[in-house]
Scaffold this active site. Structure first.
Site, PDB file in Angstrom:
ATOM      1  N   PRO A 139       0.799  -1.234   0.000  1.00  0.00           N
ATOM      2  CG  PRO A 139      -0.155  -1.119   2.109  1.00  0.00           C
ATOM      3  CD  PRO A 139       0.566  -2.027   1.197  1.00  0.00           C
ATOM      4  CE  LYS A 154       0.506   4.737  -7.947  1.00  0.00           C
ATOM      5  NZ  LYS A 154      -0.207   5.880  -8.534  1.00  0.00           N
ATOM      6  CE1 TYR A 156      -0.115   9.904  -3.647  1.00  0.00           C
ATOM      7  CE2 TYR A 156       1.657   8.413  -3.000  1.00  0.00           C
ATOM      8  CZ  TYR A 156       0.447   9.032  -2.734  1.00  0.00           C
ATOM      9  OH  TYR A 156      -0.205   8.759  -1.553  1.00  0.00           O
TER      10      TYR A 156
END
Ligand code: FAS
Ligand code: PHB
Length: 390
Positions: free
Chosen positions: A291, A295, A383
């Site tokens: 985690p 994603k 990100y």
């Protein structure tokens, strides 16, 4: 029973696929082994890539998200207890992200499925997929009655412990796996969160400060895999979290009783191909990411975006181009997230066998990220999520 698509699993992937197929008039049935309440009680992801936000908005699923979700531009990363960098994805890329819990998304999805009259059979047990390569059928037991559904396609959205992936012969599957020697202890507290996401690299271990809404915070600390939540009373959790983040940020954190506490192991896993004849895998059924890069949920959403488009093209236009390219297209995005999540996990966590050199090398990479705009752009675009393939 006969239908066009059987969806196994009613987590975010299976339920979103149901909603998208229903909107396109593709007949389908969803089989979920747990109860609706059990699925809704899971506490998981919290950050949406902007691509996921747009998929949910385009699907008419964003009314509550846009009302209650929190749009974010900034990711903070701290190291050495006092250093901190900020990456503003909107300033660098013009792209944002959304803090909105997976639990809320699941509630919104079930509400939309109910409103559309789509069928989710909860507490469907002993699901078995037959002849996935040619003429698939799915059997299951619900309310003590054995049922069989003949279908054109099966969508395996049944997560990492489901039955879909192993319906693909082992001789056909290639699996990639990496386990990490630690877990994440997560809590929810009804306290105001920090204004921005804060990741922390620290000698004592990783920490993360996140949020669900203005009065609901989500915090994590890295912990040994051998720990249980009984080893972590609230006081110990708060002390450890506040030690691992910069003092000026710790001073802003309002502690309080945890209303949820759980430990999740970290793992990287991918299974290829994501298609076997008439069986298609989406979400955690095909891949697991730690985690750290936020994603997992976003990959489930992007897989389903690609798969729904493929099914709709097949039925509405008789075009199988997207069905034929699904596995490769989805895997390209999966591996982008897989690599990013792995690299961020390696950068931010304390590994048991780390030397002082290793710690210093991690800190130097964070220093470089704090001083290099090109490094920040490369980080931010991964990100917040790269654009989806057309
Ligand atoms: P899911 O596992 O959510 O759903 C699969 C569904 O299939 C489940 O409801 C299951 O009951 C059902 N099922 C399984 N076997 C079946 C069978 N044989 N028959 C019928 N139904 C069956 N991601 C993030 O981005 N950030 C996070 O912080 C984060 N934290 C996580 C914490 C934990 C403890 C876990 C396990 C995952 C976390 N994830 C996180 C990842 C998570 O959000 C997943 O990526 C996301 O739930 C994937 O959705 P699905 O693919 O739908 O799988
Ligand atoms: C969360 O809010 O649960 C969250 C945020 C960022 C992550 C992982 C989890 O990388």
């Amino acid at each position: 029973m006969k239908t066009q698509v059987v969806i196994v699993g009613a987590g975010p992937a299976g339920t979103l696929l149901s909603h998208l197929l229903g909107r396109a008039g593709v007949s389908h049935v969803v089989l979920e082994q747990q109860s609706r309440a059990y699925v809704l009680a899971r506490i998981r992801a919290g950050v949406l890539e902007w691509g996921s936000v747009e998929i949910l908005r385009d699907a008419g699923l964003a009314e509550r998200m846009d009302r209650e979700g929190q749009v974010h531009d900034t990711i903070n990363i701290a190291w050495r207890g006092s250093e901190m960098l900020s990456i503003d994805s909107h300033e660098l890329l013009g792209r944002r992200m959304m803090a909105y819990g997976q639990t809320n998304i699941q509630e919104d999805l079930y509400e939309a499925v109910d409103a559309a009259g789509n069928t989710i059979i909860f507490e469907a047990h002993d699901v078995q997929i037959s002849d996935p390569a040619r003429r698939p059928s799915v059997t299951f037991v619900a309310n003590g009655v054995s049922e069989r559904i003949d279908c054109d396609f099966v969508a395996g959205c049944d997560g990492s412990h489901g039955v879909s992936r192993t319906a693909i012969p082992a001789s056909v599957r290639t699996e990639f796996e990496k386990d990490y020697p630690f877990g994440w202890l997560g809590i929810l507290s009804e306290t105001p969160p920090l204004p921005h996401l804060l990741y922390a690299n620290h000698q004592r271990g990783f920490a993360l400060c996140s949020m669900r809404n203005p009065m609901l915070s989500r915090y994590y600390v890295q912990c040994p895999l051998t720990d249980t939540i009984d080893d972590w009373p609230d006081d110990r959790f708060w002390t450890e979290l506040l030690t691992r983040i910069p003092a000026d940020k710790a001073a802003l954190i309002e502690t309080g009783p945890s209303i949820e506490k759980s430990i999740a192991p970290l793992r990287s896993f991918a299974s290829e191909p994501m298609r076997y004849g008439s069986l298609f895998l989406a979400g955690d059924a095909a891949h697991i990411v730690p985690p750290t890069g936020a994603k997992g949920l976003n990959l489930a959403i992007s897989d389903v975006h690609y798969l729904a488009r493929a099914f709709v093209d097949h039925y509405q236009r008789g075009d199988d181009g997207y069905l034929d390219s699904y596995s490769e297209m989805a895997s390209r995005r999966v591996w982008g997230a897989m690599r990013f999540s792995w690299s961020l996990t390696m950068l931010l966590h304390r590994f048991p066998d780390m030397s002082d050199f290793d710690q210093r090398a991690q800190e130097q990479e964070l220093y470089h990220l704090s001083t290099s705009q090109s490094a920040q752009i490369a980080f931010a675009e991964q990100y917040v999520g790269l654009p989806l393939e057309v």
